[in-house]
Design an enzyme around this catalytic site. Structure first.
Site, PDB file in Angstrom:
ATOM      1  N   THR A  13       0.730  -1.322  -0.025  1.00 18.27           N
ATOM      2  CA  THR A  13      -0.085  -0.008  -0.008  1.00 18.27           C
ATOM      3  C   THR A  13       0.866   1.467   0.046  1.00 18.27           C
ATOM      4  O   THR A  13       0.225   2.310  -0.090  1.00 18.27           O
ATOM      5  CB  THR A  13      -0.980   0.194   1.194  1.00 18.27           C
ATOM      6  OG1 THR A  13       0.058  -0.126   2.446  1.00 18.27           O
ATOM      7  CG2 THR A  13      -1.978  -1.180   1.397  1.00 18.27           C
ATOM      8  N   VAL A  16       6.492   3.014  -2.602  1.00 22.95           N
ATOM      9  CA  VAL A  16       7.146   1.903  -3.399  1.00 22.95           C
ATOM     10  C   VAL A  16       6.356   0.787  -3.945  1.00 22.95           C
ATOM     11  O   VAL A  16       6.516   0.136  -5.024  1.00 22.95           O
ATOM     12  CB  VAL A  16       8.588   1.590  -2.772  1.00 22.95           C
ATOM     13  CG1 VAL A  16       9.263   0.623  -3.489  1.00 22.95           C
ATOM     14  CG2 VAL A  16       9.361   2.813  -2.526  1.00 22.95           C
ATOM     15  N   ARG A  41      -3.253  -2.885   9.532  1.00 18.32           N
ATOM     16  CA  ARG A  41      -4.220  -1.755   9.121  1.00 18.32           C
ATOM     17  C   ARG A  41      -4.804  -1.870   7.854  1.00 18.32           C
ATOM     18  O   ARG A  41      -5.800  -1.214   7.618  1.00 18.32           O
ATOM     19  CB  ARG A  41      -3.493  -0.463   9.235  1.00 18.32           C
ATOM     20  CG  ARG A  41      -2.861  -0.105  10.515  1.00 18.32           C
ATOM     21  CD  ARG A  41      -2.078   1.229  10.344  1.00 18.32           C
ATOM     22  NE  ARG A  41      -0.658   1.245   9.790  1.00 18.32           N
ATOM     23  CZ  ARG A  41       0.300   0.768  10.414  1.00 18.32           C
ATOM     24  NH1 ARG A  41       0.407   0.486  11.952  1.00 18.32           N
ATOM     25  NH2 ARG A  41       1.489   0.645   9.647  1.00 18.32           N
ATOM     26  N   CYS A 130      18.490   4.592  -2.387  1.00 17.15           N
ATOM     27  CA  CYS A 130      18.120   5.171  -3.579  1.00 17.15           C
ATOM     28  C   CYS A 130      19.102   6.188  -4.043  1.00 17.15           C
ATOM     29  O   CYS A 130      19.179   6.253  -5.346  1.00 17.15           O
ATOM     30  CB  CYS A 130      16.764   6.119  -3.323  1.00 17.15           C
ATOM     31  SG  CYS A 130      16.693   7.138  -1.859  1.00 17.15           S
ATOM     32  N   GLN A 157      16.860  15.586  -2.636  1.00 20.57           N
ATOM     33  CA  GLN A 157      16.238  14.107  -2.558  1.00 20.57           C
ATOM     34  C   GLN A 157      14.812  14.368  -2.368  1.00 20.57           C
ATOM     35  O   GLN A 157      14.448  15.236  -1.591  1.00 20.57           O
ATOM     36  CB  GLN A 157      16.771  13.391  -1.466  1.00 20.57           C
ATOM     37  CG  GLN A 157      18.166  13.011  -1.692  1.00 20.57           C
ATOM     38  CD  GLN A 157      18.597  12.017  -0.628  1.00 20.57           C
ATOM     39  OE1 GLN A 157      19.778  12.147  -0.281  1.00 20.57           O
ATOM     40  NE2 GLN A 157      17.901  11.064  -0.126  1.00 20.57           N
ATOM     41  N   GLY A 161      11.344   9.557  -1.113  1.00 17.36           N
ATOM     42  CA  GLY A 161      12.010   8.765  -0.387  1.00 17.36           C
ATOM     43  C   GLY A 161      11.332   8.608   1.118  1.00 17.36           C
ATOM     44  O   GLY A 161      11.892   7.526   1.588  1.00 17.36           O
ATOM     45  N   LYS A 214      25.436   6.122   3.884  1.00 13.76           N
ATOM     46  CA  LYS A 214      25.105   4.838   3.037  1.00 13.76           C
ATOM     47  C   LYS A 214      25.772   5.116   1.578  1.00 13.76           C
ATOM     48  O   LYS A 214      26.092   3.908   1.060  1.00 13.76           O
ATOM     49  CB  LYS A 214      23.580   4.940   2.779  1.00 13.76           C
ATOM     50  CG  LYS A 214      22.698   4.209   3.869  1.00 13.76           C
ATOM     51  CD  LYS A 214      21.302   4.497   3.719  1.00 13.76           C
ATOM     52  CE  LYS A 214      20.500   4.460   5.051  1.00 13.76           C
ATOM     53  NZ  LYS A 214      18.914   5.022   5.035  1.00 13.76           N
ATOM     54  N   HIS A 243      15.270  12.042  -7.475  1.00  9.55           N
ATOM     55  CA  HIS A 243      16.256  12.573  -6.766  1.00  9.55           C
ATOM     56  C   HIS A 243      17.449  13.086  -7.869  1.00  9.55           C
ATOM     57  O   HIS A 243      17.543  12.772  -8.941  1.00  9.55           O
ATOM     58  CB  HIS A 243      16.984  11.435  -5.910  1.00  9.55           C
ATOM     59  CG  HIS A 243      16.548  10.923  -4.826  1.00  9.55           C
ATOM     60  ND1 HIS A 243      15.465  11.747  -4.459  1.00  9.55           N
ATOM     61  CD2 HIS A 243      16.980  10.115  -3.990  1.00  9.55           C
ATOM     62  CE1 HIS A 243      14.922  10.738  -3.061  1.00  9.55           C
ATOM     63  NE2 HIS A 243      15.962   9.955  -2.900  1.00  9.55           N
TER      64      HIS A 243
END
Ligand code: A2P
Length: 339
Positions: A13, A16, A41, A130, A157, A161, A214, A243
């Protein structure tokens, strides 16, 4: 006949998750069944796509007994719980969270860059951050040609995200401001509309954010080049779903702008848009829903000796997340078909 897979999307849901559903179908991934999973949910929620109605189920360990591949995009906490459950039950988990990316037993894959890493998987494969995946669409071909030593990056960005709630918040804030109302600030610490936040993910002891580290750690792992040095500043901008990254990189070998353009044009994950005379350069608005990341503004760096400066932009929800994950699933299918 080639194998058809029982596929699950965990986080179906979410921002992504919705793109995963679309891409698995539009790219004709060989599926026997498609199961949509989310939190309790959303259990029972109906999702329509391409004339088919799906009913969302609550994610439980037993769900993975009947799946061959599950793509996770539900955040780190559900991944930490359910990814090992899936793997234990013989289901290959492709995980979009950061939970397993730096685990030495888990391959971290960008199919255009390190498809060979898939051979060592133990039912868990990590999908990269990403910004790293998008940056690599320029860094990888340049690294292969010139040998990357170190780079600085500043990111721009998109709110996608952070997920659907952030996308909605940007839209709501723009509308509220246009109507002369006070914008509500809930997802980010500050208003994102008409603003930029030099803060993506959680601050670490050294003053960098987790997102900034990262870029360093994942680039080293994916390029199998632990010597690469990097310093990045990650910035959230009021852009919906693509991005952009400004990069200054230093290489081992002498560089030329012409050769850089050639190797980027020849790379399957990149599209060269680099014609400043005609004001052509990559922009996030025009990278939405594009499979390739756009690279441009390539020039000799004024500081680094064998250096190039350039600009990359790509769809965060696609190459930055869902598309790369579906490409990993395609790589699994190809590898199994070749075996
Ligand atoms: P739900 O809609 O039921 O909360 P986004 O990144 O766009 O915010 O989406 C997050 C996705 O992760 C949603 O599909 C959300 O489902 C899902 N999710 C959140 N928590 C869990 C959980 N504990 N188990 C499974 N899915 C979860």
């Amino acid at each position: 006949m080639s194998k058809k897979y029982r596929v699950g999307i965990v986080g179906a849901t979410g921002a992504v998750g919705q793109e995963l559903l679309e891409l698995l179908i539009s790219r004709n991934f060989p599926m026997q069944s498609l199961t949509l999973l989310a939190s309790s949910r959303s259990a029972g929620k109906k999702i329509q796509h391409a004339g088919v109605e799906y009913i969302v189920e609550e994610t439980k360990p037993e769900c993975f007994d009947n799946l061959d591949i599950a793509i996770f995009s539900a955040g780190g906490t559900p991944s930490k719980i359910f990814v090992p459950e899936a793997a234990k039950r013989g289901c290959i988990a492709i995980d979009n969270s950061s939970a397993f990316r730096m685990d030495p037993n888990v391959p971290l894959i960008v199919p255009e860059v390190n498809p060979q890493a898939i051979k060592n998987h133990k039912n868990i494969i990590a999908n990269p951050n990403c910004t790293t995946a998008i940056s690599l669409m320029a860094l990888c071909p340049l690294h292969k040609e010139f040998g990357l030593k170190r780079f600085f990056a500043a990111t721009y960005q998109a709110v996608s995200g952070t997920g659907v709630a952030a996308m909605q918040e940007l839209e709501d804030q723009m509308k509220a401001i246009a109507n002369g109302e006070e914008p509500k600030v809930e997802v980010y610490p500050y208003q994102i509309a008409y603003n930029v936040l030099p803060h993506v993910d959680v601050f670490q002891d050294n003053g960098y954010t987790k997102e900034e580290l990262k870029m360093l750690n994942e680039t080293r792992k994916i390029l199998e080049a632990p010597y690469i040095m990097n310093s990045t500043t990650c910035v959230r901008v009021p852009v919906m779903r693509a991005h952009s990254v400004a990069i200054n990189a230093e290489f081992e070998k002498p560089v030329s702008v012409e050769r850089a353009r050639e190797v980027i044009s020849a790379f399957s994950g990149a599209e060269l848009i680099d014609d400043i005379e005609n004001k052509k350069y990559p922009m996030p608005l025009f990278c939405q829903r594009k499979e390739k990341c756009a690279v441009g503004r390539i020039r000799k760096d004024l500081v680094f000796e064998n250096g190039l400066s350039f600009w990359v932009a790509g769809d965060q929800l696609w190459k930055g997340a869902a598309l790369n994950a579906v490409q990993i699933a395609e790589l699994i299918a190809q590898t199994e078909a070749d075996a």
